[in-house]
Motif scaffolding. Structure first.
Motif, mmCIF file in Angstrom:
data_model
loop_
_atom_site.group_PDB
_atom_site.id
_atom_site.type_symbol
_atom_site.label_atom_id
_atom_site.label_comp_id
_atom_site.label_asym_id
_atom_site.label_seq_id
_atom_site.Cartn_x
_atom_site.Cartn_y
_atom_site.Cartn_z
ATOM 1 N N SER A 1 0.835 -1.211 0.000
ATOM 2 C CA SER A 1 0.000 0.000 0.000
ATOM 3 C C SER A 1 0.866 1.256 0.000
ATOM 4 C CB SER A 1 -0.948 0.003 1.208
ATOM 5 O OG SER A 1 -0.276 0.299 2.424
ATOM 6 N N LYS A 2 2.002 1.186 0.648
ATOM 7 C CA LYS A 2 2.932 2.319 0.647
ATOM 8 C C LYS A 2 3.493 2.567 -0.750
ATOM 9 C CE LYS A 2 5.857 2.015 4.204
ATOM 10 N NZ LYS A 2 6.681 1.340 5.255
ATOM 11 N N VAL B 1 1.179 4.689 -2.862
ATOM 12 C CA VAL B 1 1.297 6.130 -2.623
ATOM 13 C C VAL B 1 2.571 6.673 -3.271
ATOM 14 C CG1 VAL B 1 1.386 7.949 -0.879
ATOM 15 C CG2 VAL B 1 0.012 5.900 -0.463
ATOM 16 N N ASN C 1 -3.326 4.435 3.253
ATOM 17 C CA ASN C 1 -2.465 4.456 2.065
ATOM 18 C C ASN C 1 -3.247 4.103 0.804
ATOM 19 O OD1 ASN C 1 -0.162 5.081 3.575
ATOM 20 N ND2 ASN C 1 0.407 2.930 3.848
ATOM 21 N N ASN D 1 -5.598 7.126 -0.136
ATOM 22 C CA ASN D 1 -4.873 8.274 -0.688
ATOM 23 C C ASN D 1 -4.226 7.951 -2.032
ATOM 24 O OD1 ASN D 1 -5.524 9.903 1.487
ATOM 25 N ND2 ASN D 1 -3.622 9.509 2.589
ATOM 26 N N GLY D 2 -3.663 6.756 -2.147
ATOM 27 C CA GLY D 2 -3.019 6.377 -3.395
ATOM 28 C C GLY D 2 -3.991 6.288 -4.552
ATOM 29 N N ILE E 1 2.909 8.808 3.935
ATOM 30 C CA ILE E 1 2.943 7.355 3.824
ATOM 31 C C ILE E 1 2.960 6.780 5.230
ATOM 32 C CG2 ILE E 1 4.296 5.370 3.051
ATOM 33 C CD1 ILE E 1 5.274 7.093 0.721
ATOM 34 N N TYR E 2 2.012 5.898 5.520
ATOM 35 C CA TYR E 2 1.823 5.409 6.885
ATOM 36 C C TYR E 2 2.316 3.981 7.045
ATOM 37 C CZ TYR E 2 -0.630 9.717 7.503
ATOM 38 O OH TYR E 2 -0.913 11.058 7.561
#
Length: 269
Positions: free
Chosen positions: A34-35, A38, A78, A81-82, A173-174
């Protein structure tokens, strides 16, 4: 001492300790995926392979990894937002009808078709009814939502989600092992950037997010607690709340990097 940098309650301290223990014991390859979504949006590179991997994930595999609220929040913030950035970079006209943009099922995660509303209100907010001010939990949540939704609603997620509008928080980025600290940092950044405290008027002008989702902040008194915690207003202040008009102008590419170790943020556009 900066209030947002330390624990504000025994419960907050306990949560931080739990996140630390989880991080020591477990890796998060799907959160890392998921990171990457983003990062690809920030770099404006093709994300088709990442999107396909997210769609083809095994639901059991995803559930095994997302076994805590920390991991669920990191992964789905993530993802939200991505996808917003990628969808609107390719089709900015979709933002003209925001109702359809948020409610249309256009994202596939582990074989499940989801809308942005499904991800935000159903999963990240713990099955909250969208237009209920955060006061009502949806009794009709499906099995996917029940499996992946957070257990405890966290008001700070509203300072992390970016829906493509100018008034939205910046995108970061979480990470599952650091998200408690990261959400504190982003909350401090966003609230101090978007709020205006007028001591002489005994008023504080704040984001409309506080009004729309007041239940997620434990009501309007809870909103003031957030403003004190993140140093927008003094500890002894009790100003009247004034909600700013939200600017829905489409604005993409607002990113920030969270430096947990230094407890600071740097923004980029």
């Amino acid at each position: 001492m900066s209030l947002f940098l330390g624990c504000t309650s025994a419960e907050h301290a306990e949560d931080t300790e739990i996140y630390a223990r989880v991080g020591e014991a477990k890796a998060y390859p799907l959160v890392n995926l998921s990171k990457e979504l983003v990062r690809s949006a920030k770099q404006e590179t093709d994300a088709s392979q990442i999107i396909q991997k997210l769609a083809n994930l095994s639901r059991d595999q995803l559930a095994e990894e997302l076994d805590s609220d920390a991991a669920k929040k990191a992964f789905f913030i993530n993802v939200y937002n991505g996808f917003v950035q990628h969808i609107l970079m390719n089709n900015p006209e979709k933002f003209d009808d925001r109702g359809a943009f948020f409610s249309t099922e256009q994202i596939t995660i582990a074989g499940e078709k989801l809308s942005l509303d499904d991800i935000e209100h159903g999963i990240i907010r713990g099955s909250k009814v969208k237009w209920s001010l955060g006061m009502i939990q949806d009794p009709f949540a499906d099995d996917f939502e029940k499996t992946f939704r957070v257990v405890k609603t966290d008001g700070r997620i509203h300072f992390a989600l970016n829906c493509g509008a100018k008034s939205c928080p910046y995108i970061a980025i979480y990470d599952a092992t650091k998200i408690d600290e990261q959400l504190d940092i982003i909350a401090h950044q966003f609230l101090n950037r978007s709020s205006t405290y007028q001591a002489e008027e005994e008023k504080v002008y704040v984001t409309s997010l506080f009004s729309w989702f007041r239940g997620d902040f434990d009501g309007l008194d809870g909103v003031k607690d957030y403003l004190r915690r993140y140093e927008v207003i003094p500890e002894d202040a009790d100003p009247e709340l004034e909600f700013k008009e939200y600017d829905w102008t489409l604005e993409l590419g607002n990113y920030t990097e969270l430096d947990v170790k230094a407890n600071k943020t740097t923004s980029s556009h």
